[in-house]
Design a protein around this motif. Structure first.
Motif, short mmCIF file in Angstrom:
data_model
loop_
_atom_site.label_atom_id
_atom_site.label_comp_id
_atom_site.label_asym_id
_atom_site.label_seq_id
_atom_site.Cartn_x
_atom_site.Cartn_y
_atom_site.Cartn_z
N VAL A 160 0.83 -1.21 0.00
CA VAL A 160 0.00 0.00 0.00
C VAL A 160 0.86 1.26 0.00
N ASN A 161 1.95 1.25 0.77
CA ASN A 161 2.75 2.48 0.89
C ASN A 161 3.51 2.84 -0.38
N GLU A 174 -3.71 5.60 3.15
CA GLU A 174 -2.89 4.38 3.29
C GLU A 174 -3.41 3.54 4.44
N LEU A 212 -2.98 -4.47 -5.08
CA LEU A 212 -2.45 -4.51 -3.71
C LEU A 212 -2.54 -5.91 -3.11
N VAL A 258 -6.00 -0.43 -6.62
CA VAL A 258 -6.35 0.99 -6.71
C VAL A 258 -6.15 1.43 -8.16
N LEU A 316 -6.72 1.85 3.45
CA LEU A 316 -6.54 0.71 2.55
C LEU A 316 -5.92 -0.48 3.26
N ALA A 317 -4.97 -0.21 4.15
CA ALA A 317 -4.33 -1.30 4.89
C ALA A 317 -5.37 -2.01 5.76
N LEU A 362 -7.85 -4.00 3.49
CA LEU A 362 -7.26 -5.26 3.04
C LEU A 362 -7.23 -6.29 4.17
#
Length: 359
Positions: free
Chosen positions: A132-133, A142, A244, A164, A145-146, A149
């Motif tokens: 992600v980063n 970020e 991702l 994404v 999204l982390a 997931l």
């Protein structure tokens, strides 16, 4: 006069010869279909001659359904079936790589045939993944999204893939301007679980609009997607867009560039219409006008062999090609006059590709 009276080997040779002549005259084709194979022995010879180049498909339907569908009446169906059976047509199923039950709706049959055709045309691709980063998004996105997931891909994953897209995938995310666009492959049975996760995490978006698109694997494989989503699949297939997360051994079709370009024409047509809708509004949304103008520019460039993911860069390309001052591209984000001028430049460029009077 009656080719079915010929020796089966001769029948097959004549078909191969006709195919050879046809394909030589139509060198741009990469596949053809032969309809219909009624003779068992000649079909077996044809399979021997063409090998893996030939996929035999047997469509099976019940007698009641066939009688109902017969355009010349039920008795005509019976009479034709007797002739086909005498040639061994009913035994061709034993040679077929695909046996399709055809009692259902036409759409079901066409989707099955689409998948067969595309399986040869679009190679399967197993995507790699990225952290992600690596996207360079704002910290709170970020984190979002982390966490997303983590919730969707636990011991019993709800999804098969997450990527994404848009500006967020290209390091071009702009606060208060960009959305967070996310593409997901998942079963329809996962929607309830996904909805709960999204509701729990909504506050972490910090007001950013989430554009979430979900497809099933079957839709991807049959090409039952919009032109924009076909472009996403093409980008994933070429490695230009890296997800991702994806399930182990997941393979998705990789649409070819020619198809990607051809189907994007639909988006160009719609974008050209939407540009005028926006221009006719008393107070248009400058963001919406800018984005749809950029989409129209990107599609024009794509037909010229130029892939330009950035809105700003695509607009500059089209404006420069029209010998206009590119300063309007930056100003169009905040100034109505510049947005209108930019939209008209791109729209006129699009209309100039049509025959006749563009006005």
């Amino acid at each position: 006069m009656d080719p079915y009276r010929l020796d089966p080997v001769v029948q097959a040779e004549l078909i191969v010869d006709a195919l050879d002549r046809y394909c030589e005259a139509h060198h741009f084709l990469d596949s053809v279909s032969i309809e219909s194979l009624h003779d068992f022995d000649s079909t077996a010879e044809l399979a021997r001659m063409l090998g893996s180049q030939l996929t035999i498909t047997y469509l099976d339907a019940s007698a009641a359904v066939r009688a109902q569908r017969g355009t010349a009446g039920a008795q005509d169906v019976v009479d034709r079936d007797l002739i086909k059976s005498a040639r061994g047509a009913d035994k061709i199923a034993s040679l077929a790589q695909e046996v399709i039950g055809n009692d259902g709706p036409r759409l079901e049959l066409e989707r099955r045939l689409d998948r067969m055709a595309l399986a040869r045309k679009w190679p399967e691709h197993r995507p790699s993944t990225m952290p992600v980063n690596a996207l360079g998004l704002p910290v709170h996105l970020e984190s979002y999204l982390a966490e997303l997931l983590d919730r969707l891909t636990g011991p019993r994953p709800l999804i098969d893939l997450l990527a994404v897209t848009g500006s967020g995938a290209r390091g071009k995310y702009q606060h208060r301007w960009s959305d967070l666009d996310v593409f997901v492959v998942a079963s329809v049975d996962s929607l309830d679980g996904m909805r709960g996760v999204l509701a729990e995490l909504e506050a972490e978006l910090g007001g950013v609009k989430l554009g979430l698109t979900v497809l099933t694997r079957a839709e991807c494989q049959a090409g039952a997607v919009t032109s924009r989503l076909l472009h996403v699949l093409a980008l994933i297939g070429s490695g230009c867009l890296v997800p991702l997360w994806c399930a182990a051994r997941l393979a998705l079709p990789a649409p070819d560039t020619e198809t990607d370009i051809d189907v994007s024409l639909r988006d160009g047509i719609q974008a050209a219409i939407e540009v005028r809708r926006q221009l006719l509004r008393g107070s248009p949304d400058l963001r919406d006008l800018y984005k749809v103008t950029a989409l129209l520019a990107k599609i024009q460039l794509r037909f010229g062999g130029v892939e330009c993911p950035s809105d700003h860069d695509a607009l500059r390309e089209v404006v420069e090609a029209s010998h206009q001052d590119t300063g309007m591209v930056a100003a169009a984000r905040t100034e109505r006059a510049a947005a209108d001028e930019l939209a008209m430049v791109v729209l006129r460029s699009w209309l100039a590709t049509l025959p006749g009077d563009m006005t």
